[in-house]
Design an enzyme around this catalytic site. Structure first.
Site, PDB file in Angstrom:
ATOM      1  CG  ASP A   1      -2.041   0.971   1.153  1.00 40.97           C
ATOM      2  OD1 ASP A   1      -2.988   0.802   0.355  1.00 40.97           O
ATOM      3  OD2 ASP A   1      -1.959   1.967   1.896  1.00 40.97           O
TER       4      ASP A   1
ATOM      5  CE1 TYR B   1      -4.277   7.615   0.464  1.00 39.63           C
ATOM      6  CE2 TYR B   1      -3.891   7.832   2.818  1.00 39.63           C
ATOM      7  CZ  TYR B   1      -4.118   7.040   1.716  1.00 39.63           C
ATOM      8  OH  TYR B   1      -4.199   5.679   1.839  1.00 39.63           O
TER       9      TYR B   1
ATOM     10  CG  HIS C   1      -5.607  -3.354  -0.544  1.00 40.96           C
ATOM     11  ND1 HIS C   1      -4.961  -2.876  -1.667  1.00 40.96           N
ATOM     12  CD2 HIS C   1      -5.185  -2.586   0.504  1.00 40.96           C
ATOM     13  CE1 HIS C   1      -4.187  -1.865  -1.328  1.00 40.96           C
ATOM     14  NE2 HIS C   1      -4.293  -1.679  -0.020  1.00 40.96           N
TER      15      HIS C   1
END
Length: 425
Positions: free
Chosen positions: A238, A346, A402
């Site tokens: 990730d 982010y 994931h």
């Protein structure tokens, strides 16, 4: 070539390897600096005197002789086009952020109404769950980073058993996401799983500018050198994988092999998403995270129910996650300001767009879940197209989502042992 690729200006901040290392102590912080900026004039090509066909010298002006006004005029159209492109990109990003925020706001409000006793805030955890201090996973320590002075937490096992295997986690997780791999590989490697900056109990600056890719790559460099190694096997998932891709490009001498799970390089994601708009819908939360303060509030409402749902949902989450393991991930986020650092990652993700394609050359094992709810399988082929032939080994796990390191650890371990066998021999 896409239009944004030739509009991009050369980067003026290039990571440079630092010969000094960090200190593995619990002492005082050491001050450092980030990557030095480059002189813009150094990006202009050197022009050497030329000779005519008769052998006589022909005077060619050096770069210093070219008037600055002329250089500015030549670069002006590209700079204006790039600024316009970025302007419209940010309009699109914030427009999407408002829409996504409305959706997540409704979801959070629904959780509060369905569970009124939990209230609108997350419940702070006073003590770490027992699984976070399990001695079979390794010893806990802290590392003072030379470049930034930050103090990062890590868990280490198997020192002296072989090469360094460094694990980088993603969001919304921490070092504990590598619990299966720490047990599996400590017999033949020195395994180290870090809590990246911003994740409790590592130090967490509040400013979003402290979470740029350059600074995060400097952290990885300081970790490797601070642990006493000149290179490592980098295992990442990730957000950790995003950092690993960039680190392998700018610090190839520090990476012997890479194992990447469920995340593409940023430039590949950019180009692929523009051609496959559906990919943006899969990661719609990225737009929400561009807004100040609101994401932290929404994620913490009803005792972090949105995070709980994402980690335990049968389609998007981790199968068979126990209550104690869930608390291991929520513990850090429940501390004061515990969500600010992770979401700041982010807030920098669109900063350097548009990005130019980059060639990938480090020998890499790529593992991808066919049922990944966040990234389309087509990204695997896009990643393959950027690799030097013969350097990438990619596997798509048909029943995986994931969180492969936790949902399919046995399959992952088998692929890793085969991929690393020649190093053991």
């Amino acid at each position: 070539m896409e239009p944004w690729q030739f509009l991009s200006e050369p980067s003026l901040s290039v990571p440079a390897a630092c010969p000094a290392s960090a200190d593995v102590t619990k002492g005082s912080r050491t001050k450092g600096s980030g990557f030095p900026g480059s002189d813009p004039s150094s990006l202009l090509p050197l022009v050497c005197p030329a000779r005519s066909s008769a052998g006589s010298a022909v005077a060619v002006p050096e770069r210093g002789d070219m008037p600055e006004m002329v250089v500015t005029a030549l670069l002006a159209p590209s700079r204006v086009s790039l600024k316009l492109l970025r302007f419209f990109m940010w309009i699109w990003v914030y427009s999407a952020a408002i829409v996504v925020a409305a959706v997540y706001g409704c979801i959070a409000l629904t959780h509060v109404l369905c569970r009124p006793r939990r209230g609108c805030y997350g419940r702070p955890r006073c003590a770490a769950p027992a699984c976070l201090v399990d001695p079979t996973l390794g010893e806990h320590g802290f590392l003072n980073l030379r470049s930034s002075g930050l103090r990062l937490h890590f868990v280490s096992a198997g020192r002296g058993n072989g090469p360094l295997m460094l694990f980088l986690h993603g969001f919304p997780q921490n070092w504990f996401s590598w619990r299966y791999q720490l047990r599996e590989f400590q017999s033949h490697f020195h395994v180290v799983a870090v809590n990246l900056r911003g994740y409790t109990p590592s130090e967490a600056p509040k400013d979003a500018d402290c979470y740029t890719i350059d600074l995060l790559m400097a952290d990885i460099q300081d970790i490797i050198l601070g642990l006493g190694y000149s290179k490592c096997i980098l295992v990442a998932h990730d957000w950790g994988a995003v950092l690993a891709w960039n680190f392998s490009i700018y610090f190839p001498s520090l990476v012997e092999r890479m194992v990447v799970v469920s995340a593409p390089p940023t430039s590949v994601f950019q180009d692929y998403s523009i051609r496959h708009i559906g990919q943006f819908f899969k990661v719609n939360y990225m737009f929400l995270f561009q807004l100040p303060r609101l994401p932290e509030r929404l994620l913490s409402m009803s005792d972090f129910q949105i995070l709980k749902s994402s980690l335990t949902d049968c389609k998007t989450g981790i199968p068979h996650l126990t209550p104690c393991e869930l608390e291991a991930f929520l513990y850090g986020f429940s501390q004061p300001g515990g969500l600010i650092g992770p979401i700041n990652y982010y807030r920098n993700i669109f900063r350097n767009i548009p990005l130019e394609p980059q060639e990938l050359a480090i020998p890499t094992l790529l593992l991808w879940g066919e049922k990944d709810p966040y990234f389309q399988v087509g990204l695997v082929r896009a990643i393959e197209s950027r690799f030097v032939p013969g350097r990438l080994e990619a596997h798509i796990l048909p029943d995986a989502g994931h969180y492969i390191p936790q949902s399919h650890p046995q399959e992952m371990h088998q692929y890793m042992w085969t991929f690393l066998q020649d190093l053991l021999d």
